[in-house]
Design a protein around this motif. Structure first.
Motif, mmCIF file in Angstrom:
data_model
loop_
_atom_site.group_PDB
_atom_site.id
_atom_site.type_symbol
_atom_site.label_atom_id
_atom_site.label_comp_id
_atom_site.label_asym_id
_atom_site.label_seq_id
_atom_site.Cartn_x
_atom_site.Cartn_y
_atom_site.Cartn_z
ATOM 1 N N ASP A 104 0.796 -1.229 0.000
ATOM 2 C CA ASP A 104 0.000 0.000 0.000
ATOM 3 C C ASP A 104 0.831 1.283 0.000
ATOM 4 N N GLY A 105 2.015 1.244 0.574
ATOM 5 C CA GLY A 105 2.819 2.457 0.668
ATOM 6 C C GLY A 105 3.880 2.625 -0.381
ATOM 7 N N LEU A 106 4.128 1.591 -1.197
ATOM 8 C CA LEU A 106 5.233 1.669 -2.148
ATOM 9 C C LEU A 106 4.910 0.954 -3.449
ATOM 10 N N SER A 107 5.234 1.638 -4.536
ATOM 11 C CA SER A 107 5.198 1.054 -5.876
ATOM 12 C C SER A 107 6.545 1.317 -6.521
ATOM 13 N N VAL A 108 6.882 0.520 -7.537
ATOM 14 C CA VAL A 108 8.124 0.725 -8.277
ATOM 15 C C VAL A 108 7.795 0.863 -9.755
ATOM 16 N N GLU A 146 24.855 -1.746 1.865
ATOM 17 C CA GLU A 146 24.094 -1.666 3.109
ATOM 18 C C GLU A 146 23.674 -0.219 3.386
ATOM 19 N N ALA A 147 24.537 0.731 3.040
ATOM 20 C CA ALA A 147 24.205 2.150 3.220
ATOM 21 C C ALA A 147 23.010 2.544 2.347
ATOM 22 N N ASP A 148 22.933 1.992 1.123
ATOM 23 C CA ASP A 148 21.777 2.253 0.257
ATOM 24 C C ASP A 148 20.494 1.751 0.910
ATOM 25 N N VAL A 149 20.560 0.544 1.459
ATOM 26 C CA VAL A 149 19.389 -0.047 2.112
ATOM 27 C C VAL A 149 19.015 0.773 3.344
ATOM 28 N N CYS A 161 13.952 3.194 -11.217
ATOM 29 C CA CYS A 161 15.305 3.061 -11.752
ATOM 30 C C CYS A 161 15.132 2.711 -13.232
ATOM 31 N N ARG A 162 16.079 2.034 -13.837
ATOM 32 C CA ARG A 162 15.942 1.732 -15.266
ATOM 33 C C ARG A 162 14.756 0.814 -15.527
ATOM 34 N N THR A 163 14.648 -0.276 -14.752
ATOM 35 C CA THR A 163 13.561 -1.251 -14.959
ATOM 36 C C THR A 163 12.627 -1.376 -13.766
ATOM 37 N N GLY A 164 13.013 -0.832 -12.628
ATOM 38 C CA GLY A 164 12.272 -1.002 -11.381
ATOM 39 C C GLY A 164 12.896 -2.053 -10.478
ATOM 40 N N ALA A 165 13.829 -2.839 -11.006
ATOM 41 C CA ALA A 165 14.414 -3.954 -10.246
ATOM 42 C C ALA A 165 15.263 -3.489 -9.063
ATOM 43 N N ARG A 166 16.082 -2.466 -9.232
ATOM 44 C CA ARG A 166 16.898 -1.977 -8.112
ATOM 45 C C ARG A 166 16.019 -1.438 -6.994
ATOM 46 N N SER A 167 14.969 -0.710 -7.389
ATOM 47 C CA SER A 167 14.051 -0.165 -6.389
ATOM 48 C C SER A 167 13.362 -1.292 -5.626
ATOM 49 N N GLU A 168 12.935 -2.319 -6.348
ATOM 50 C CA GLU A 168 12.289 -3.458 -5.689
ATOM 51 C C GLU A 168 13.283 -4.205 -4.801
ATOM 52 N N MET A 169 14.526 -4.331 -5.236
ATOM 53 C CA MET A 169 15.549 -5.007 -4.430
ATOM 54 C C MET A 169 15.818 -4.248 -3.135
ATOM 55 N N LYS A 219 2.630 10.673 -3.299
ATOM 56 C CA LYS A 219 3.059 11.889 -2.609
ATOM 57 C C LYS A 219 4.553 12.156 -2.807
ATOM 58 N N ALA A 220 5.309 11.092 -3.086
ATOM 59 C CA ALA A 220 6.758 11.242 -3.202
ATOM 60 C C ALA A 220 7.311 10.254 -4.227
ATOM 61 N N ILE A 221 8.463 10.633 -4.799
ATOM 62 C CA ILE A 221 9.178 9.728 -5.698
ATOM 63 C C ILE A 221 10.617 9.606 -5.210
ATOM 64 N N ILE A 222 11.167 8.414 -5.381
ATOM 65 C CA ILE A 222 12.570 8.169 -5.064
ATOM 66 C C ILE A 222 13.228 7.686 -6.347
ATOM 67 N N CYS A 223 14.253 8.390 -6.765
ATOM 68 C CA CYS A 223 15.018 7.998 -7.950
ATOM 69 C C CYS A 223 16.201 7.144 -7.504
ATOM 70 N N ASN A 224 16.207 5.885 -7.919
ATOM 71 C CA ASN A 224 17.316 4.986 -7.604
ATOM 72 C C ASN A 224 18.252 4.794 -8.792
#
Length: 119
Positions: A8-12, A73-76, A94-102, A30-35
Motif C-alpha cells: 500500500d505504501g510503495l510502488s516501483v 548496506e548504506a543504500d538499504v 530506476c531503469r527497470t524497477g528492479a533496483r528499487s524493488e531489491m 506523494k513522493a518519488i525516489i530515484c534509484n
C-alpha cells in the motif's frame, strides 16, 4: 508508464519522464525516489529535470542513486529511512524497477530477521 504495486505504501517503476509526474500525482502518490544514477545512458532524463517538474506538481523528489549490481548496506539504510520518513504512497524508480524493488526486499528481509545489519 508501468507501475508495480509492492504494498500500500510503495510502488516501483521503470524510468519515469517529467511528463508522467502529473499522472503520478493524480494517481495519489506523494513522493518519488530515484534509484537510477544520472548518465547511465545518453538519453536518460536527469534527476534535476524530474525533480523540477515534481516540485511544480507538488511531489517530493529524492535522489538515492544505486549503481547496477552494487547495492550497499548504506543504500538499504537510506531507503529504509526514506520509507519511514516520507509521506506516502511513494513510487521508486530506476531503469527497470528492479533496483528499487531489491532495496525494498532488503528492507523487508531485515524486518523479519533474514538479513542482519552490521553493528
Amino acid at each position: 508508464m508501468e507501475i508495480k504495486k509492492i504494498h500500500d505504501g510503495l510502488s516501483v517503476s521503470p524510468q519515469i519522464e517529467a511528463a508522467y509526474l502529473e499522472a503520478i500525482k493524480k494517481a495519489g502518490f506523494k513522493a518519488i525516489i530515484c534509484n537510477r544514477p544520472d548518465c547511465e545512458v545518453e538519453d536518460q532524463p536527469s534527476f534535476a529535470s524530474i525533480e523540477a517538474k515534481a516540485k511544480d506538481v507538488g511531489l517530493t523528489a529524492i535522489y538515492l542513486p544505486v549503481r547496477p549490481g552494487m547495492l550497499t548496506e548504506a543504500d538499504v539504510d537510506e531507503f529504509e529511512t526514506l520509507l519511514a520518513e516520507l509521506s506516502g504512497p511513494i513510487i521508486a524508480y530506476c531503469r527497470t524497477g528492479a533496483r528499487s524493488e531489491m532495496l525494498w526486499t532488503q528492507c523487508e528481509a531485515r524486518a523479519i530477521g533474514v538479513v542482519e545489519t552490521a553493528s
